[in-house]
Scaffold this motif. Sequence first.
Motif, PDB file in Angstrom:
ATOM      1  N   GLN A   1      -6.716 -16.416  16.264  1.00 50.77           N
ATOM      2  CA  GLN A   1      -6.856 -17.843  16.532  1.00 50.77           C
ATOM      3  C   GLN A   1      -7.565 -18.566  15.397  1.00 50.77           C
ATOM      4  N   SER A   2      -8.404 -17.873  14.659  1.00 53.87           N
ATOM      5  CA  SER A   2      -9.134 -18.465  13.543  1.00 53.87           C
ATOM      6  C   SER A   2      -8.224 -18.813  12.374  1.00 53.87           C
ATOM      7  N   GLY A   3      -6.980 -18.302  12.409  1.00 48.38           N
ATOM      8  CA  GLY A   3      -6.069 -18.472  11.292  1.00 48.38           C
ATOM      9  C   GLY A   3      -5.997 -17.254  10.401  1.00 48.38           C
ATOM     10  N   ALA A   4      -6.916 -16.322  10.582  1.00 43.31           N
ATOM     11  CA  ALA A   4      -6.871 -15.064   9.831  1.00 43.31           C
ATOM     12  C   ALA A   4      -5.654 -14.253  10.273  1.00 43.31           C
ATOM     13  N   PHE A   5      -5.165 -13.398   9.401  1.00 44.37           N
ATOM     14  CA  PHE A   5      -4.034 -12.552   9.769  1.00 44.37           C
ATOM     15  C   PHE A   5      -4.045 -11.278   8.944  1.00 44.37           C
ATOM     16  N   ALA A   6      -3.290 -10.297   9.411  1.00 42.19           N
ATOM     17  CA  ALA A   6      -3.184  -9.008   8.723  1.00 42.19           C
ATOM     18  C   ALA A   6      -1.729  -8.565   8.718  1.00 42.19           C
ATOM     19  N   ILE A   7      -1.346  -7.902   7.640  1.00 41.67           N
ATOM     20  CA  ILE A   7       0.015  -7.408   7.468  1.00 41.67           C
ATOM     21  C   ILE A   7      -0.052  -5.897   7.278  1.00 41.67           C
ATOM     22  N   THR A   8       0.650  -5.159   8.126  1.00 40.29           N
ATOM     23  CA  THR A   8       0.729  -3.703   8.001  1.00 40.29           C
ATOM     24  C   THR A   8       2.089  -3.339   7.428  1.00 40.29           C
ATOM     25  N   ALA A   9       2.091  -2.611   6.313  1.00 39.67           N
ATOM     26  CA  ALA A   9       3.345  -2.320   5.616  1.00 39.67           C
ATOM     27  C   ALA A   9       3.369  -0.879   5.137  1.00 39.67           C
ATOM     28  N   ARG A  10       4.579  -0.415   4.871  1.00 37.47           N
ATOM     29  CA  ARG A  10       4.761   0.925   4.306  1.00 37.47           C
ATOM     30  C   ARG A  10       6.053   0.944   3.497  1.00 37.47           C
ATOM     31  N   ASP A  11       6.214   1.988   2.723  1.00 33.34           N
ATOM     32  CA  ASP A  11       7.420   2.171   1.928  1.00 33.34           C
ATOM     33  C   ASP A  11       8.492   2.776   2.834  1.00 33.34           C
ATOM     34  N   GLN A  12       9.569   2.042   3.079  1.00 28.05           N
ATOM     35  CA  GLN A  12      10.606   2.521   4.005  1.00 28.05           C
ATOM     36  C   GLN A  12      11.266   3.798   3.506  1.00 28.05           C
ATOM     37  N   ARG A  13      11.341   3.961   2.200  1.00 33.19           N
ATOM     38  CA  ARG A  13      11.978   5.162   1.654  1.00 33.19           C
ATOM     39  C   ARG A  13      11.118   6.393   1.847  1.00 33.19           C
TER      40      ARG A  13
END
Length: 211
Positions: free
Chosen positions: A138-150
């Motif tokens: 709600q504060s506007g903060a965010f996180a992105i979780t990613a990985r190499d698909q290969r």
Amino acid sequence: MTLSRRDLGFGLAAIAGLTALPAAAQSTLSAEDRATLAQAQTYLQALTSAQGSFVETGAGGQRRQGRFYLQRPGKMRFEYTDPAGLLVVSDGDNVKRYDPRLNVFRQVPLGATPLSTFLARNVRLDQGVRIDRVTRMQSGAFAITARDQRRPNEGSVILAFAGNPMRLQEWTITDAQGARTRTQLTTLTPAPSLAASLFRLTDPTRRPGRN
């Protein structure tokens, strides 16, 4: 000699590890997720010259800290104050690492490392990257979780951003064995006039006249 992310010794390589993958990797994202990714991409693209300090916490609780400098395209420097003297430098052509405790110097072409993506003139998160999760607060903060698909079993990275004002706050790498390394940016400021000498590193182990 190949430098792994562990060899590079700092979390910024994880950002660069978001390498080009087929655009289909984004197909399951919602419109809101895509908008958040676009926001992060715009921010990272604008981060052309900056400096700051960091604290890195390893899986066993060990802490490292120091300062970093960034000048895109192609150049960066991480200098550790604890352990003192450890350096990782990209001069635009090569990534170099010097550990004075072991008196070991290594280098590899920038284009052969995951750093080349983050240090490129154009940073892209909207194509090719497998995004596992986008979390918004709600504060506007965010996180992105990613990985190499290969290579999905090689681990993942979480990029965490503050929302107002927007700022990259930290990233956490989880490797293939489940060990986590967290890097917190304690300061991050624009730095439009960085000295060119910051991005030069000659081999300190070479002696005059040595081949």
